[in-house]
Design a protein around this motif. Structure first.
Motif, mmCIF file in Angstrom:
data_model
loop_
_atom_site.group_PDB
_atom_site.id
_atom_site.type_symbol
_atom_site.label_atom_id
_atom_site.label_comp_id
_atom_site.label_asym_id
_atom_site.label_seq_id
_atom_site.Cartn_x
_atom_site.Cartn_y
_atom_site.Cartn_z
ATOM 1 N N PHE A 379 58.960 75.767 20.755
ATOM 2 C CA PHE A 379 58.168 74.566 20.493
ATOM 3 C C PHE A 379 56.787 74.882 19.912
ATOM 4 O O PHE A 379 55.961 73.989 19.772
ATOM 5 C CB PHE A 379 58.014 73.747 21.786
ATOM 6 N N TYR A 380 56.549 76.136 19.582
ATOM 7 C CA TYR A 380 55.243 76.505 19.033
ATOM 8 C C TYR A 380 54.915 75.747 17.750
ATOM 9 O O TYR A 380 53.749 75.521 17.437
ATOM 10 C CB TYR A 380 55.184 78.007 18.756
ATOM 11 N N VAL A 381 55.940 75.364 16.987
ATOM 12 C CA VAL A 381 55.699 74.644 15.739
ATOM 13 C C VAL A 381 54.956 73.327 16.008
ATOM 14 O O VAL A 381 54.139 72.886 15.195
ATOM 15 C CB VAL A 381 57.026 74.393 14.986
ATOM 16 N N LEU A 382 55.229 72.700 17.155
ATOM 17 C CA LEU A 382 54.551 71.447 17.506
ATOM 18 C C LEU A 382 53.080 71.692 17.807
ATOM 19 O O LEU A 382 52.203 70.920 17.407
ATOM 20 C CB LEU A 382 55.231 70.800 18.715
ATOM 21 N N LEU A 383 52.811 72.785 18.518
ATOM 22 C CA LEU A 383 51.425 73.156 18.802
ATOM 23 C C LEU A 383 50.691 73.465 17.502
ATOM 24 O O LEU A 383 49.567 72.997 17.278
ATOM 25 C CB LEU A 383 51.391 74.373 19.724
ATOM 26 N N TRP A 410 46.921 65.736 25.576
ATOM 27 C CA TRP A 410 46.857 67.067 26.175
ATOM 28 C C TRP A 410 46.089 67.102 27.485
ATOM 29 O O TRP A 410 46.157 68.096 28.192
ATOM 30 C CB TRP A 410 46.237 68.065 25.198
ATOM 31 N N CYS A 411 45.342 66.060 27.765
ATOM 32 C CA CYS A 411 44.581 66.050 29.023
ATOM 33 C C CYS A 411 45.124 64.987 29.972
ATOM 34 O O CYS A 411 45.631 65.298 31.043
ATOM 35 C CB CYS A 411 43.100 65.805 28.744
ATOM 36 N N ALA A 412 45.008 63.718 29.565
ATOM 37 C CA ALA A 412 45.379 62.626 30.468
ATOM 38 C C ALA A 412 46.838 62.730 30.912
ATOM 39 O O ALA A 412 47.145 62.612 32.098
ATOM 40 C CB ALA A 412 45.123 61.282 29.780
ATOM 41 N N VAL A 413 47.741 62.978 29.971
ATOM 42 C CA VAL A 413 49.167 63.043 30.320
ATOM 43 C C VAL A 413 49.434 64.188 31.289
ATOM 44 O O VAL A 413 50.155 64.027 32.288
ATOM 45 C CB VAL A 413 50.026 63.200 29.046
ATOM 46 N N GLY A 440 54.449 67.824 21.612
ATOM 47 C CA GLY A 440 55.270 66.878 20.874
ATOM 48 C C GLY A 440 54.634 65.504 20.775
ATOM 49 O O GLY A 440 54.670 64.862 19.722
ATOM 50 N N LEU A 441 54.004 65.051 21.868
ATOM 51 C CA LEU A 441 53.345 63.743 21.861
ATOM 52 C C LEU A 441 52.222 63.680 20.825
ATOM 53 O O LEU A 441 52.116 62.708 20.066
ATOM 54 C CB LEU A 441 52.782 63.435 23.252
ATOM 55 N N SER A 442 51.375 64.708 20.788
ATOM 56 C CA SER A 442 50.263 64.698 19.830
ATOM 57 C C SER A 442 50.780 64.759 18.393
ATOM 58 O O SER A 442 50.227 64.109 17.498
ATOM 59 C CB SER A 442 49.308 65.863 20.099
ATOM 60 N N SER A 443 51.864 65.502 18.169
ATOM 61 C CA SER A 443 52.448 65.575 16.822
ATOM 62 C C SER A 443 52.960 64.215 16.368
ATOM 63 O O SER A 443 52.764 63.817 15.210
ATOM 64 C CB SER A 443 53.594 66.599 16.798
ATOM 65 N N LEU A 448 52.315 59.218 12.921
ATOM 66 C CA LEU A 448 52.312 57.759 12.825
ATOM 67 C C LEU A 448 50.996 57.169 12.343
ATOM 68 O O LEU A 448 50.900 55.964 12.112
ATOM 69 C CB LEU A 448 52.655 57.149 14.195
ATOM 70 N N ASP A 449 49.982 58.022 12.158
ATOM 71 C CA ASP A 449 48.665 57.530 11.734
ATOM 72 C C ASP A 449 48.714 57.142 10.253
ATOM 73 O O ASP A 449 48.898 57.988 9.380
ATOM 74 C CB ASP A 449 47.604 58.609 11.961
ATOM 75 N N ASN A 450 48.516 55.873 9.964
ATOM 76 C CA ASN A 450 48.594 55.385 8.585
ATOM 77 C C ASN A 450 47.459 55.867 7.697
ATOM 78 O O ASN A 450 47.524 55.739 6.474
ATOM 79 C CB ASN A 450 48.617 53.849 8.572
ATOM 80 N N ASN A 451 46.397 56.376 8.285
ATOM 81 C CA ASN A 451 45.250 56.819 7.490
ATOM 82 C C ASN A 451 45.396 58.255 7.002
ATOM 83 O O ASN A 451 44.550 58.753 6.264
ATOM 84 C CB ASN A 451 43.955 56.702 8.313
ATOM 85 N N LEU A 452 46.455 58.949 7.433
ATOM 86 C CA LEU A 452 46.656 60.343 7.036
ATOM 87 C C LEU A 452 47.652 60.450 5.893
ATOM 88 O O LEU A 452 48.496 59.587 5.687
ATOM 89 C CB LEU A 452 47.168 61.161 8.233
ATOM 90 N N LEU A 453 47.548 61.546 5.170
ATOM 91 C CA LEU A 453 48.493 61.824 4.094
ATOM 92 C C LEU A 453 49.914 62.033 4.622
ATOM 93 O O LEU A 453 50.869 62.021 3.852
ATOM 94 C CB LEU A 453 48.054 63.092 3.333
#
Length: 473
Positions: A379-383, A410-413, A440-443, A448-453
């Motif tokens: 799962f390193y690819v996700l990190l 990475w903190c609250a969860v 995985g959650l942060s990825s 899903l962020d519409n402001n990113l490429l």
């Protein structure tokens, strides 16, 4: 003598212009060259951190190894917060350099150096005074607590040099120079290895010897940065007798650096909570997972290197108004970083028992470390993805979003899971799985962020093209 010989060899006394603009030329060559220099530097830094664990684990035993490795997350929590400002300062300086604004660059450089001194003093005082209290919060076993306290108090005495070094390296790297920080880390690493052997194996100083070796080596690398910037003839020159703070630049450094610092801080706070949970399983669990963490540190180096290269590359090109070139750098850096970190993850999966055994021969210690490796490796690819995107956003002048994403994912969860499921399920496997799940959650959030490429189909097609090209190489 080692430092003096190094300076003579490099011809460092000759004044030179070290500014290296990344706003023209081959995108791939510039990012790779910059990332390789950072990688080699961090490799040596990771090596001398690992040497501490190797020598301590083999000469002083399981409890001493647990004492040194168990405080890692606590050190990263405090140091990571202050180093966030170094990242913010690097972005500000790189942006000014890219815009070729001499007055703004000089103000940013002097403000960074002055602020670094102040932050270093603050970290040293806070770290030393609160050491025992922080260790009590972590719930360390009695057989480990005293050794950890000795190691950490001495370590924090050198906190000033560590923070100032990172602030000064931020200035140097913002100018596109990753080679000199590399040289300084090599000197520092060699010095640390020599002193580790002398203090621990010869003088029998125990864990205190490992801490003193680290302090001396950190002061050496800081001194080399101070000397370089004092002898610069470029816009990065610092006259150390005339330090000053420009409050507009200080505000900008805090705007960029505080979210980054808080991001690192809250992540490490969650890791401290996890470490406290791990501590309840005893010294073998602490040593096993601590040994795995040392191995994992090497795996993350290529991703960290490309992330830092991308932050500088994107910041300089955004400052110069070259958005298309910035996009090309983002594509290449992301593809190369993800490919490398996943290949290294497979390597860890295959050879985990051998790597863990370097630190301690206790079968229980090895088994625990291998369990963590087997779960996380694929799962390193996700990190890597999350870290690289965070660095890109900082280079684009958007440091708040990475902070929020990491704060939640990475903190609250992690903390919520430990405070709920962890209270009824007392298992090390819970801590093992927390990491890939939250990576995985942060990825997913970034995707899903519409402001990113990243939501652009053409972006993904271009990324796949570069990945295929890299695989063919």
């Amino acid at each position: 003598m080692l430092v003096q010989a190094f300076l003579v060899y490099q011809g460092f006394m000759a004044k030179q212009d070290s500014i290296q603009l990344m706003i023209k030329g081959s995108v791939a060559k510039q990012i790779i060259g910059y990332a390789i220099s950072i990688f080699i530097g961090y490799l040596f830094q990771q090596l001398y951190n690992t040497v501490d664990a190797l020598i301590v684990g083999n000469f002083l035993g399981q409890n001493a190894l647990a004492a040194v490795t168990s405080v890692g997350s606590l050190v990263f929590l405090i140091v990571g917060f202050f180093n966030g400002f170094a990242t913010g300062a690097s972005v500000i300086v790189a942006n000014a350099i890219g815009a070729q604004d001499e007055n703004r660059t000089k103000k940013a450089v002097y403000t960074t150096a002055t602020f670094g001194i102040l932050l270093g003093l603050i970290m040293t005082g806070i770290g030393y005074l609160l050491t025992d209290q922080m260790l009590m919060w972590m719930g360390l076993p009695k057989e480990v607590f005293g050794l950890s306290s000795i190691y950490l108090k001495i370590y924090f005495l050198g906190g000033f040099s560590l923070v100032l070094y990172n602030m000064l390296v931020g200035i140097i790297r913002a100018g596109g120079d990753a080679k000199h920080p590399l040289y300084y880390l090599i000197v520092s690493s060699i010095l640390n290895v020599i002193l580790d052997v002398v203090f621990i194996a010869v003088f029998k100083m125990g864990v205190a010897g490992a801490a003193w070796a680290t302090i001396v080596s950190e002061f050496a690398s800081m001194f080399l940065c101070v000397l370089q910037l004092a002898r610069e003839e470029s816009i990065l020159h610092i006259s150390w007798m005339h330090l000053s703070l420009d409050f507009e630049n200080l505000k900008q450094i805090c705007i960029y650096g505080l979210p980054t610092g808080l991001q690192g801080c809250v992540i490490d706070f969650a890791n401290v909570m996890i470490q406290s949970y791990i501590n309840s399983f005893g010294a073998a669990a602490i040593a096993g997972i601590g040994a795995y963490s040392k191995v994992e540190g090497f795996i993350f180096l290529p991703e960290i290197s490309f992330s830092m290269a991308l932050t500088t590359f994107v910041s300089q090109n955004e400052g110069a108004g070259q958005k298309e070139r910035s996009r090309k750098g983002i594509l290449f850096g992301l593809a190369a970083s993800l490919l490398m970190i996943e290949c290294l993850g497979i390597l860890i999966y295959l050879f985990a028992p051998t790597f863990i055994a370097f630190f301690n021969q206790n079968p229980e210690v090895i088994a625990i470390g291998v369990d963590r490796a087997k779960i996380c490796a694929f799962f390193y690819v996700l990190l890597g993805f999350s870290h690289v995107v965070s660095s890109i956003l900082r280079g684009l002048g958007r440091p708040v979003m990475p902070m929020v994403v990491m704060l939640v994912c990475w903190c609250a969860v992690r903390v919520v899971v430990l405070m709920t499921i962890g209270q009824s399920v007392h298992s090390l496997y819970l801590t093992h799985w927390l990491y890939p799940i939250t990576w995985g959650l942060s990825s997913i959030v970034y995707l899903l962020d519409n402001n990113l490429l990243l939501v652009d189909l053409i972006f993904w097609i271009d990324l796949l093209r570069i990945l295929c090209w890299l695989i063919d190489l």
